[in-house]
Design a protein around this motif. Sequence first.
Motif, PDB file in Angstrom:
ATOM      1  N   GLU A   1       1.041   3.892  -3.006  1.00 43.69           N
ATOM      2  CA  GLU A   1       0.717   5.154  -2.786  1.00 43.69           C
ATOM      3  C   GLU A   1       1.696   6.298  -3.163  1.00 43.69           C
ATOM      4  O   GLU A   1       1.442   7.134  -3.950  1.00 43.69           O
ATOM      5  CB  GLU A   1      -0.019   5.630  -1.409  1.00 43.69           C
ATOM      6  CG  GLU A   1      -1.150   5.052  -0.933  1.00 43.69           C
ATOM      7  CD  GLU A   1      -2.355   5.571  -1.797  1.00 43.69           C
ATOM      8  OE1 GLU A   1      -2.567   7.089  -2.097  1.00 43.69           O
ATOM      9  OE2 GLU A   1      -2.944   4.889  -2.408  1.00 43.69           O
TER      10      GLU A   1
ATOM     11  N   VAL B   1      -2.847  11.220  -3.314  1.00 45.66           N
ATOM     12  CA  VAL B   1      -1.967  10.030  -2.468  1.00 45.66           C
ATOM     13  C   VAL B   1      -2.693  10.365  -1.176  1.00 45.66           C
ATOM     14  O   VAL B   1      -3.099  11.192  -0.408  1.00 45.66           O
ATOM     15  CB  VAL B   1      -0.508  10.648  -2.439  1.00 45.66           C
ATOM     16  CG1 VAL B   1       0.257   9.856  -1.651  1.00 45.66           C
ATOM     17  CG2 VAL B   1      -0.105  10.790  -3.838  1.00 45.66           C
ATOM     18  N   ASP B   2      -2.672   9.012  -0.511  1.00 45.66           N
ATOM     19  CA  ASP B   2      -3.361   8.905   0.775  1.00 45.66           C
ATOM     20  C   ASP B   2      -2.276   9.123   1.735  1.00 45.66           C
ATOM     21  O   ASP B   2      -1.408   8.194   2.128  1.00 45.66           O
ATOM     22  CB  ASP B   2      -3.871   7.675   0.850  1.00 45.66           C
ATOM     23  CG  ASP B   2      -4.550   7.503   2.302  1.00 45.66           C
ATOM     24  OD1 ASP B   2      -4.569   8.414   3.066  1.00 45.66           O
ATOM     25  OD2 ASP B   2      -4.630   6.079   2.465  1.00 45.66           O
TER      26      ASP B   2
ATOM     27  N   LYS C   1       2.132   7.051  -6.876  1.00 40.65           N
ATOM     28  CA  LYS C   1       1.477   8.086  -7.464  1.00 40.65           C
ATOM     29  C   LYS C   1       2.024   9.379  -7.446  1.00 40.65           C
ATOM     30  O   LYS C   1       1.729  10.403  -8.288  1.00 40.65           O
ATOM     31  CB  LYS C   1       0.003   8.135  -6.911  1.00 40.65           C
ATOM     32  CG  LYS C   1      -0.865   7.180  -6.893  1.00 40.65           C
ATOM     33  CD  LYS C   1      -2.356   7.263  -6.130  1.00 40.65           C
ATOM     34  CE  LYS C   1      -3.003   6.354  -5.617  1.00 40.65           C
ATOM     35  NZ  LYS C   1      -3.897   6.925  -4.721  1.00 40.65           N
TER      36      LYS C   1
ATOM     37  N   TYR D   1       0.853  -1.160   0.067  1.00 41.94           N
ATOM     38  CA  TYR D   1       0.031  -0.232   0.083  1.00 41.94           C
ATOM     39  C   TYR D   1       0.803   1.349   0.070  1.00 41.94           C
ATOM     40  O   TYR D   1       0.521   2.391  -0.770  1.00 41.94           O
ATOM     41  CB  TYR D   1      -0.995   0.189   1.248  1.00 41.94           C
ATOM     42  CG  TYR D   1      -1.726   0.915   1.129  1.00 41.94           C
ATOM     43  CD1 TYR D   1      -3.086   1.030   0.469  1.00 41.94           C
ATOM     44  CD2 TYR D   1      -1.678   2.210   1.912  1.00 41.94           C
ATOM     45  CE1 TYR D   1      -3.840   2.189   0.107  1.00 41.94           C
ATOM     46  CE2 TYR D   1      -2.811   3.404   1.784  1.00 41.94           C
ATOM     47  CZ  TYR D   1      -3.772   3.173   1.108  1.00 41.94           C
ATOM     48  OH  TYR D   1      -4.762   4.313   1.222  1.00 41.94           O
TER      49      TYR D   1
END
Lengths: 336, 147
Positions: free
Chosen positions: A219, A289-290, A222, A215
């Motif tokens: 992320e 983006v988280d 990106k 994850y």
Amino acid sequence: MKNIENQLREEAKKLLDDGKVNVIVGYEEGTLPGQTTPCFIESSADADRLVWNPFCSMNLAKYVHDIIHRHRDSQKRAKPEERTKKIVGVVARGCTTRSLILNLQEKQYEREELVIIGVPCTGYVARRKLDRAAGGKEIIGCAVNGDRLTVTTAGGDSDILLKDIISNSCMTCRYNNPIISDIMVGDPAPPMEPGREYDAVTEFENKTEEERWAYFAGEMDKCIRCYACRNACPSCYCKVCFLEQNQPKWIGVGVEETDTQVFQFMRMFHMAGRCVDCGSCVEVCPMGVDLRTFLKKLDKDGFELFEHRAGESLESLPPLSVHSMNDKEEFIYEPE
Amino acid sequence: MADNNKEDQNWEPKIVAFVCNWCTYAGADLAGISRIQYPPNVRLIRLPCSGRVNPFYVVKALQEGADGVLVSGCHPGECHYLTGNLSARRKFSMLKNFLTYVGVEPDRTLFTWVSASEGEKFAHVIKGVTDKVKALGPAKKLVKKFD
């Protein structure tokens, strides 16, 4: 909402006319529907530009810092006895006041240089959620009615509940009312759901190592390194950022994926015990983006290890600025 | 880096150790003059204090190809600069948690205290760290690929 806006304008006019502030940092109507942009009001005639609505997303503490520091730099050329101070008024919700507290703790400016106009906050609309709710169509109109929002697109109107599209940071915010203020407008806002604050972090912690890494790497993949997150962050104010240092050069400038990972990792780690979870970095990120999943972990650790929340009070300093003999140290490696 | 795969029987981990001038470095010296054997995988970097270790050093070492990173300083309360290691402890507890959170193996980054009189413990620590890192195999995450 309108009531708060009117009060805000009145207070701004009074402050400017009485000469109590040189400039007021607030929000004004943006160029597109459903957007606001920060504005800098210097005369009471312009005070009517100020707005207060659920689209006020940016954390204005960043601008306060920049204005004061730019002014100080310009004063360097003046004789010491002729130097002036610039008093900045700022429209501040809970998270903005936390950032202001953090900047005050870190001695970026004096309390006398600030006039804080506190506003109650019920969360701001996350741009991405709004776009999704509009079905990705171009939004040509937005109207707020109480707790609902009417979005007009070429395909017609749609009615959305505001609480469905507010930013993730706002949903679990525990400081939606200003912590410090000189003038308070409006009535205190109802509380959000702080009990669920760390749910997402705990859920992420329980994933496997490989899932977590996948994850994180996904992320960071990106990220186009526009540095908007850094530029919007009120806690990122170093004159020379580690990114731009070249002796030593910490981060390569190319497209190497680990450079991006290391950049984001270190930028986030600089927020340890300092991130106020205002969500500005997430809001300005063009790639979505988280960052919050990771930043919130630092917030959680700061609380669990050192019982500290960033900008909670003027007295409690960020955890990495102080030390204690009695900290937990299970992480220390002891050979058998 | 291409030769760094676990199947390669000759693979040996590279470990970077940031050590405090006043304690661990002297401890390593004591281990040396006492002729205590310890694995040669570790590269010591002497710093004035464990508090001097920027978290970036740890991450950067991983990125530049270290398979493991060790930071070692004086025991709490025995810092030459009084509180350097206490600041370091706070910093590293958060750093280690955060590295683990993004998915880096917890055993890649280790923190310990070794005093100047603990030559024996220094050798033990290095042995333990080398074993742990060996068990994990070559680092893959955050590692810069040069080709």
